[in-house]
Design a protein around this motif. Structure first.
Motif, PDB file in Angstrom:
ATOM      1  N   ALA A 175      50.351 -31.146 -72.250  1.00  0.00           N
ATOM      2  CA  ALA A 175      50.678 -32.425 -71.638  1.00  0.00           C
ATOM      3  C   ALA A 175      52.093 -32.832 -72.006  1.00  0.00           C
ATOM      4  CB  ALA A 175      49.708 -33.499 -72.114  1.00  0.00           C
ATOM      5  N   THR A 176      52.735 -33.556 -71.101  1.00  0.00           N
ATOM      6  CA  THR A 176      54.027 -34.134 -71.428  1.00  0.00           C
ATOM      7  C   THR A 176      53.819 -35.440 -72.176  1.00  0.00           C
ATOM      8  OG1 THR A 176      54.063 -35.215 -69.276  1.00  0.00           O
ATOM      9  CG2 THR A 176      55.166 -33.093 -69.438  1.00  0.00           C
ATOM     10  N   GLY A 177      54.884 -35.906 -72.839  1.00  0.00           N
ATOM     11  CA  GLY A 177      54.791 -37.177 -73.526  1.00  0.00           C
ATOM     12  C   GLY A 177      54.424 -37.041 -74.988  1.00  0.00           C
ATOM     13  N   ARG A 178      54.838 -38.054 -75.745  1.00  0.00           N
ATOM     14  CA  ARG A 178      54.552 -38.097 -77.184  1.00  0.00           C
ATOM     15  C   ARG A 178      53.064 -38.252 -77.413  1.00  0.00           C
ATOM     16  NH1 ARG A 178      57.852 -39.302 -81.411  1.00  0.00           N
ATOM     17  NH2 ARG A 178      59.526 -39.819 -79.935  1.00  0.00           N
ATOM     18  N   LEU A 179      52.537 -37.619 -78.462  1.00  0.00           N
ATOM     19  CA  LEU A 179      51.116 -37.685 -78.785  1.00  0.00           C
ATOM     20  C   LEU A 179      50.674 -39.129 -78.957  1.00  0.00           C
ATOM     21  CD1 LEU A 179      48.462 -36.222 -79.609  1.00  0.00           C
ATOM     22  CD2 LEU A 179      49.292 -36.364 -81.974  1.00  0.00           C
ATOM     23  N   GLY A 180      49.582 -39.469 -78.257  1.00  0.00           N
ATOM     24  CA  GLY A 180      49.021 -40.799 -78.382  1.00  0.00           C
ATOM     25  C   GLY A 180      47.550 -40.778 -78.027  1.00  0.00           C
ATOM     26  N   SER A 181      46.921 -41.929 -78.068  1.00  0.00           N
ATOM     27  CA  SER A 181      45.491 -42.008 -77.795  1.00  0.00           C
ATOM     28  C   SER A 181      45.158 -41.549 -76.382  1.00  0.00           C
ATOM     29  CB  SER A 181      44.987 -43.427 -78.028  1.00  0.00           C
ATOM     30  OG  SER A 181      45.684 -44.334 -77.193  1.00  0.00           O
ATOM     31  N   GLN A 182      46.130 -41.654 -75.478  1.00  0.00           N
ATOM     32  CA  GLN A 182      45.885 -41.230 -74.088  1.00  0.00           C
ATOM     33  C   GLN A 182      45.584 -39.737 -74.002  1.00  0.00           C
ATOM     34  OE1 GLN A 182      48.799 -42.101 -75.318  1.00  0.00           O
ATOM     35  NE2 GLN A 182      50.482 -40.852 -74.489  1.00  0.00           N
ATOM     36  N   HIS A 183      45.974 -38.987 -75.015  1.00  0.00           N
ATOM     37  CA  HIS A 183      45.750 -37.549 -74.983  1.00  0.00           C
ATOM     38  C   HIS A 183      44.321 -37.174 -75.348  1.00  0.00           C
ATOM     39  CE1 HIS A 183      50.225 -37.553 -75.080  1.00  0.00           C
ATOM     40  NE2 HIS A 183      50.003 -36.649 -74.144  1.00  0.00           N
ATOM     41  N   LYS A 184      43.479 -38.151 -75.566  1.00  0.00           N
ATOM     42  CA  LYS A 184      42.042 -37.894 -75.677  1.00  0.00           C
ATOM     43  C   LYS A 184      41.407 -37.789 -74.298  1.00  0.00           C
ATOM     44  CE  LYS A 184      40.996 -39.896 -80.203  1.00  0.00           C
ATOM     45  NZ  LYS A 184      40.073 -40.804 -80.926  1.00  0.00           N
ATOM     46  N   ASN A 185      42.142 -38.132 -73.284  1.00  0.00           N
ATOM     47  CA  ASN A 185      41.660 -38.102 -71.908  1.00  0.00           C
ATOM     48  C   ASN A 185      42.158 -36.839 -71.213  1.00  0.00           C
ATOM     49  OD1 ASN A 185      41.294 -38.517 -69.100  1.00  0.00           O
ATOM     50  ND2 ASN A 185      41.284 -40.721 -69.425  1.00  0.00           N
ATOM     51  N   LYS A 186      41.239 -36.096 -70.625  1.00  0.00           N
ATOM     52  CA  LYS A 186      41.623 -34.830 -69.984  1.00  0.00           C
ATOM     53  C   LYS A 186      42.602 -35.054 -68.845  1.00  0.00           C
ATOM     54  CE  LYS A 186      37.472 -34.699 -67.054  1.00  0.00           C
ATOM     55  NZ  LYS A 186      36.811 -35.902 -67.595  1.00  0.00           N
ATOM     56  N   ASN A 187      42.628 -36.235 -68.278  1.00  0.00           N
ATOM     57  CA  ASN A 187      43.527 -36.516 -67.157  1.00  0.00           C
ATOM     58  C   ASN A 187      44.988 -36.630 -67.592  1.00  0.00           C
ATOM     59  OD1 ASN A 187      41.420 -36.587 -65.278  1.00  0.00           O
ATOM     60  ND2 ASN A 187      40.960 -38.713 -65.803  1.00  0.00           N
ATOM     61  N   ALA A 188      45.228 -36.676 -68.894  1.00  0.00           N
ATOM     62  CA  ALA A 188      46.602 -36.744 -69.396  1.00  0.00           C
ATOM     63  C   ALA A 188      47.288 -35.383 -69.405  1.00  0.00           C
ATOM     64  CB  ALA A 188      46.621 -37.323 -70.807  1.00  0.00           C
ATOM     65  N   TYR A 189      46.530 -34.333 -69.178  1.00  0.00           N
ATOM     66  CA  TYR A 189      47.045 -32.975 -69.313  1.00  0.00           C
ATOM     67  C   TYR A 189      47.421 -32.374 -67.965  1.00  0.00           C
ATOM     68  CZ  TYR A 189      45.636 -33.378 -74.125  1.00  0.00           C
ATOM     69  OH  TYR A 189      45.522 -33.792 -75.430  1.00  0.00           O
ATOM     70  N   ASP A 190      48.524 -31.633 -67.992  1.00  0.00           N
ATOM     71  CA  ASP A 190      49.062 -31.061 -66.762  1.00  0.00           C
ATOM     72  C   ASP A 190      48.676 -29.602 -66.558  1.00  0.00           C
ATOM     73  OD1 ASP A 190      51.670 -32.866 -68.064  1.00  0.00           O
ATOM     74  OD2 ASP A 190      50.833 -33.408 -66.113  1.00  0.00           O
ATOM     75  N   TYR A 191      48.455 -28.891 -67.637  1.00  0.00           N
ATOM     76  CA  TYR A 191      48.191 -27.455 -67.546  1.00  0.00           C
ATOM     77  C   TYR A 191      46.990 -27.094 -68.415  1.00  0.00           C
ATOM     78  CZ  TYR A 191      52.953 -27.678 -65.808  1.00  0.00           C
ATOM     79  OH  TYR A 191      54.075 -28.020 -65.101  1.00  0.00           O
ATOM     80  N   TRP A 192      46.224 -26.140 -67.915  1.00  0.00           N
ATOM     81  CA  TRP A 192      44.986 -25.718 -68.587  1.00  0.00           C
ATOM     82  C   TRP A 192      44.891 -24.204 -68.632  1.00  0.00           C
ATOM     83  CZ3 TRP A 192      41.420 -29.129 -70.644  1.00  0.00           C
ATOM     84  CH2 TRP A 192      41.610 -30.479 -70.335  1.00  0.00           C
ATOM     85  N   GLY A 193      44.293 -23.708 -69.708  1.00  0.00           N
ATOM     86  CA  GLY A 193      43.919 -22.310 -69.762  1.00  0.00           C
ATOM     87  C   GLY A 193      42.574 -22.099 -69.097  1.00  0.00           C
ATOM     88  N   GLN A 194      42.125 -20.858 -69.082  1.00  0.00           N
ATOM     89  CA  GLN A 194      40.869 -20.525 -68.413  1.00  0.00           C
ATOM     90  C   GLN A 194      39.661 -20.648 -69.335  1.00  0.00           C
ATOM     91  OE1 GLN A 194      41.511 -16.700 -66.449  1.00  0.00           O
ATOM     92  NE2 GLN A 194      42.184 -17.798 -64.622  1.00  0.00           N
ATOM     93  N   GLY A 195      39.899 -20.830 -70.615  1.00  0.00           N
ATOM     94  CA  GLY A 195      38.806 -21.082 -71.539  1.00  0.00           C
ATOM     95  C   GLY A 195      38.316 -19.850 -72.261  1.00  0.00           C
ATOM     96  N   THR A 196      37.703 -20.089 -73.421  1.00  0.00           N
ATOM     97  CA  THR A 196      37.091 -19.027 -74.202  1.00  0.00           C
ATOM     98  C   THR A 196      35.741 -19.517 -74.710  1.00  0.00           C
ATOM     99  OG1 THR A 196      37.444 -17.452 -76.040  1.00  0.00           O
ATOM    100  CG2 THR A 196      38.256 -19.700 -76.371  1.00  0.00           C
ATOM    101  N   GLN A 197      34.732 -18.660 -74.602  1.00  0.00           N
ATOM    102  CA  GLN A 197      33.361 -19.055 -74.947  1.00  0.00           C
ATOM    103  C   GLN A 197      33.149 -19.001 -76.458  1.00  0.00           C
ATOM    104  OE1 GLN A 197      30.582 -19.981 -72.867  1.00  0.00           O
ATOM    105  NE2 GLN A 197      29.704 -20.497 -74.861  1.00  0.00           N
ATOM    106  N   VAL A 198      32.580 -20.066 -76.977  1.00  0.00           N
ATOM    107  CA  VAL A 198      32.151 -20.119 -78.374  1.00  0.00           C
ATOM    108  C   VAL A 198      30.650 -20.377 -78.383  1.00  0.00           C
ATOM    109  CG1 VAL A 198      32.267 -21.406 -80.538  1.00  0.00           C
ATOM    110  CG2 VAL A 198      34.367 -20.908 -79.256  1.00  0.00           C
ATOM    111  N   THR A 199      29.909 -19.500 -79.030  1.00  0.00           N
ATOM    112  CA  THR A 199      28.460 -19.643 -79.117  1.00  0.00           C
ATOM    113  C   THR A 199      28.060 -19.636 -80.588  1.00  0.00           C
ATOM    114  OG1 THR A 199      28.172 -18.493 -77.013  1.00  0.00           O
ATOM    115  CG2 THR A 199      26.233 -18.707 -78.429  1.00  0.00           C
ATOM    116  N   VAL A 200      27.342 -20.687 -80.990  1.00  0.00           N
ATOM    117  CA  VAL A 200      26.898 -20.813 -82.374  1.00  0.00           C
ATOM    118  C   VAL A 200      25.384 -20.722 -82.391  1.00  0.00           C
ATOM    119  CG1 VAL A 200      26.990 -22.188 -84.473  1.00  0.00           C
ATOM    120  CG2 VAL A 200      28.868 -22.304 -82.827  1.00  0.00           C
ATOM    121  N   SER A 201      24.867 -19.717 -83.066  1.00  0.00           N
ATOM    122  CA  SER A 201      23.418 -19.529 -83.125  1.00  0.00           C
ATOM    123  C   SER A 201      22.838 -20.229 -84.347  1.00  0.00           C
ATOM    124  CB  SER A 201      23.085 -18.044 -83.169  1.00  0.00           C
ATOM    125  OG  SER A 201      23.603 -17.463 -84.347  1.00  0.00           O
ATOM    126  N   SER A 202      21.593 -20.671 -84.202  1.00  0.00           N
ATOM    127  CA  SER A 202      20.943 -21.397 -85.303  1.00  0.00           C
ATOM    128  C   SER A 202      20.211 -20.444 -86.231  1.00  0.00           C
ATOM    129  CB  SER A 202      19.978 -22.435 -84.738  1.00  0.00           C
ATOM    130  OG  SER A 202      19.031 -21.803 -83.901  1.00  0.00           O
TER     131      SER A 202
END
Length: 126
Positions: free
Chosen positions: A99-126
């Motif tokens: 995201a552009t802009g100085r870090l702030g509380s708005q960066h808790k919102n996904k809409n503040a971000y301009d670019y995204w990766g495709q993701g990586t799966q994390v699975t935690v077994s009990s």
């Protein structure tokens, strides 16, 4: 434009640790606030942590405080998420975002971000 590629996901037992990385390319990495989000099946994408330009300032969602640590290496254009004391409820696809802009509380919102990766799966077994 920024291209983001996550790595480091996998399967781990509860109480274990994983380290996620996100490699950035295409623009001036150090000018972006970087964040990690996650999305479990059937749930909304939720904020995990974010880090400011220099790496000094960070913010975390309450449910990961004391367990996860976000960091960045501007020389290597990477951001990391060290995850300790993992719980089954941490199971999700983890996304890196810029995201552009100085870090702030708005960066808790996904809409503040301009670019995204495709993701990586994390699975935690009990």
């Amino acid at each position: 434009q920024v291209q983001l590629v996550e790595s480091g996901g996998g399967l781990v037992q509860a109480g274990g640790s994983l380290s996620l990385s996100c490699a950035a390319s295409g623009s001036t990495f150090s000018s972006y606030t970087m964040g990690w989000f996650r999305q479990a099946p059937g749930k909304e994408r939720e904020f995990v942590a974010a880090i400011g330009w220099s790496g000094v300032s960070t913010i975390y969602e309450d449910f990961v405080k004391g367990r996860f640590t976000i960091s960045r290496d501007n020389a290597k254009n990477t951001v990391h998420l060290q995850m300790n004391s993992l719980k089954p409820e941490d199971t999700a696809v983890y996304y890196c975002a810029a995201a552009t802009g100085r870090l702030g509380s708005q960066h808790k919102n996904k809409n503040a971000y301009d670019y995204w990766g495709q993701g990586t799966q994390v699975t935690v077994s009990s």
